[in-house]
Design a protein around this motif. Structure first.
Motif, mmCIF file in Angstrom:
data_model
loop_
_atom_site.group_PDB
_atom_site.id
_atom_site.type_symbol
_atom_site.label_atom_id
_atom_site.label_comp_id
_atom_site.label_asym_id
_atom_site.label_seq_id
_atom_site.Cartn_x
_atom_site.Cartn_y
_atom_site.Cartn_z
ATOM 1 N N UNK A 54 -47.084 -23.845 -38.799
ATOM 2 C CA UNK A 54 -47.375 -23.881 -37.370
ATOM 3 C C UNK A 54 -48.881 -23.948 -37.134
ATOM 4 N N UNK A 55 -49.627 -23.137 -37.849
ATOM 5 C CA UNK A 55 -51.085 -23.092 -37.668
ATOM 6 C C UNK A 55 -51.740 -24.429 -38.005
ATOM 7 N N UNK A 56 -51.262 -25.091 -39.048
ATOM 8 C CA UNK A 56 -51.810 -26.404 -39.426
ATOM 9 C C UNK A 56 -51.513 -27.441 -38.348
ATOM 10 N N UNK A 57 -50.270 -27.431 -37.864
ATOM 11 C CA UNK A 57 -49.878 -28.376 -36.802
ATOM 12 C C UNK A 57 -50.707 -28.109 -35.547
ATOM 13 N N UNK A 58 -50.839 -26.840 -35.180
ATOM 14 C CA UNK A 58 -51.605 -26.479 -33.987
ATOM 15 C C UNK A 58 -53.068 -26.896 -34.128
ATOM 16 N N UNK A 59 -53.638 -26.683 -35.302
ATOM 17 C CA UNK A 59 -55.038 -27.069 -35.542
ATOM 18 C C UNK A 59 -55.202 -28.587 -35.495
ATOM 19 N N UNK A 60 -54.246 -29.315 -36.056
ATOM 20 C CA UNK A 60 -54.312 -30.785 -36.039
ATOM 21 C C UNK A 60 -54.215 -31.311 -34.613
ATOM 22 N N UNK A 61 -53.294 -30.757 -33.842
ATOM 23 C CA UNK A 61 -53.145 -31.199 -32.449
ATOM 24 C C UNK A 61 -54.333 -30.760 -31.597
ATOM 25 N N UNK A 68 -56.845 -37.280 -28.110
ATOM 26 C CA UNK A 68 -57.141 -38.521 -27.375
ATOM 27 C C UNK A 68 -56.134 -39.611 -27.737
ATOM 28 N N UNK A 69 -55.789 -39.734 -29.012
ATOM 29 C CA UNK A 69 -54.790 -40.732 -29.432
ATOM 30 C C UNK A 69 -53.460 -40.470 -28.726
ATOM 31 N N UNK A 70 -53.032 -39.212 -28.701
ATOM 32 C CA UNK A 70 -51.759 -38.878 -28.061
ATOM 33 C C UNK A 70 -51.830 -39.099 -26.551
ATOM 34 N N UNK A 71 -52.939 -38.732 -25.913
ATOM 35 C CA UNK A 71 -53.088 -38.959 -24.471
ATOM 36 C C UNK A 71 -53.092 -40.453 -24.137
ATOM 37 N N UNK A 72 -53.785 -41.245 -24.944
ATOM 38 C CA UNK A 72 -53.779 -42.703 -24.717
ATOM 39 C C UNK A 72 -52.381 -43.274 -24.898
ATOM 40 N N UNK A 73 -51.650 -42.766 -25.895
ATOM 41 C CA UNK A 73 -50.285 -43.234 -26.108
ATOM 42 C C UNK A 73 -49.410 -42.882 -24.898
ATOM 43 N N UNK A 74 -49.533 -41.661 -24.400
ATOM 44 C CA UNK A 74 -48.758 -41.263 -23.225
ATOM 45 C C UNK A 74 -49.069 -42.157 -22.028
ATOM 46 N N UNK A 118 -49.275 -34.977 -20.701
ATOM 47 C CA UNK A 118 -50.727 -34.769 -20.765
ATOM 48 C C UNK A 118 -51.058 -33.275 -20.671
ATOM 49 N N UNK A 119 -50.354 -32.560 -19.807
ATOM 50 C CA UNK A 119 -50.568 -31.118 -19.689
ATOM 51 C C UNK A 119 -50.275 -30.423 -21.014
ATOM 52 N N UNK A 120 -49.175 -30.789 -21.660
ATOM 53 C CA UNK A 120 -48.809 -30.165 -22.928
ATOM 54 C C UNK A 120 -49.865 -30.451 -24.000
ATOM 55 N N UNK A 121 -50.309 -31.698 -24.082
ATOM 56 C CA UNK A 121 -51.322 -32.059 -25.079
ATOM 57 C C UNK A 121 -52.631 -31.327 -24.808
ATOM 58 N N UNK A 122 -53.056 -31.305 -23.558
ATOM 59 C CA UNK A 122 -54.320 -30.639 -23.219
ATOM 60 C C UNK A 122 -54.234 -29.125 -23.437
#
Length: 128
Positions: A54-61, A68-74, A118-122
């Motif tokens: 979980x910590x690795x995933x959270x740090x990566x996100x 920015x990649x995920x927000x642009x994709x959304x 976007x809210x979730x990603x931010x």
């Protein structure tokens, strides 16, 4: 200034020549290309996180580049979805009132989906 060649109904609706759909056609193709590129990047990110803690995933996100990649994709996916559904609505819904309601609903739906994502990603990327 209005053209004398337009019908009164055309002036009220604000509909122009067939060229008025060129912008949406181009934007649909542009977002399709963006979706392809961004989806590949997104899949690389997701596949790299399979089996991680979980910590690795959270740090990566939380990485600004990943966010920015995920927000642009959304953004690209929701704009592409709105345009695509609008074309379907315009082609297959024949009642003008229902067509307008469906287009409004389509726009609100895609805005809500985009903003929720976007809210979730931010929230994750900013440490929430």
């Amino acid at each position: 200034m209005h053209s004398p060649m337009r019908t009164p109904l055309g002036r009220v609706r604000g509909l122009g020549s067939a060229r008025s759909g060129t912008h949406e056609f181009f934007l649909q193709r542009l977002t399709a290309l963006g979706n392809l590129i961004l989806m590949i990047a997104f899949l690389v990110i997701v596949i790299s996180l399979v089996g991680e803690s979980y910590n690795t995933v959270h740090a990566t996100l939380g990485n600004p580049f990943v966010a920015v990649v995920i927000l642009l994709m959304l953004l690209s996916v929701t704009v592409h979805m709105r345009i695509g559904m609008q074309v379907v609505i315009e082609d297959y819904v024949h009642s003008e009132g229902l067509k307008v309601l469906a287009i409004i609903g389509n726009t609100f739906f895609t805005v809500v989906i985009g903003l929720a994502g976007a809210f979730a990603v931010l929230k994750i990327s900013l440490g929430g």
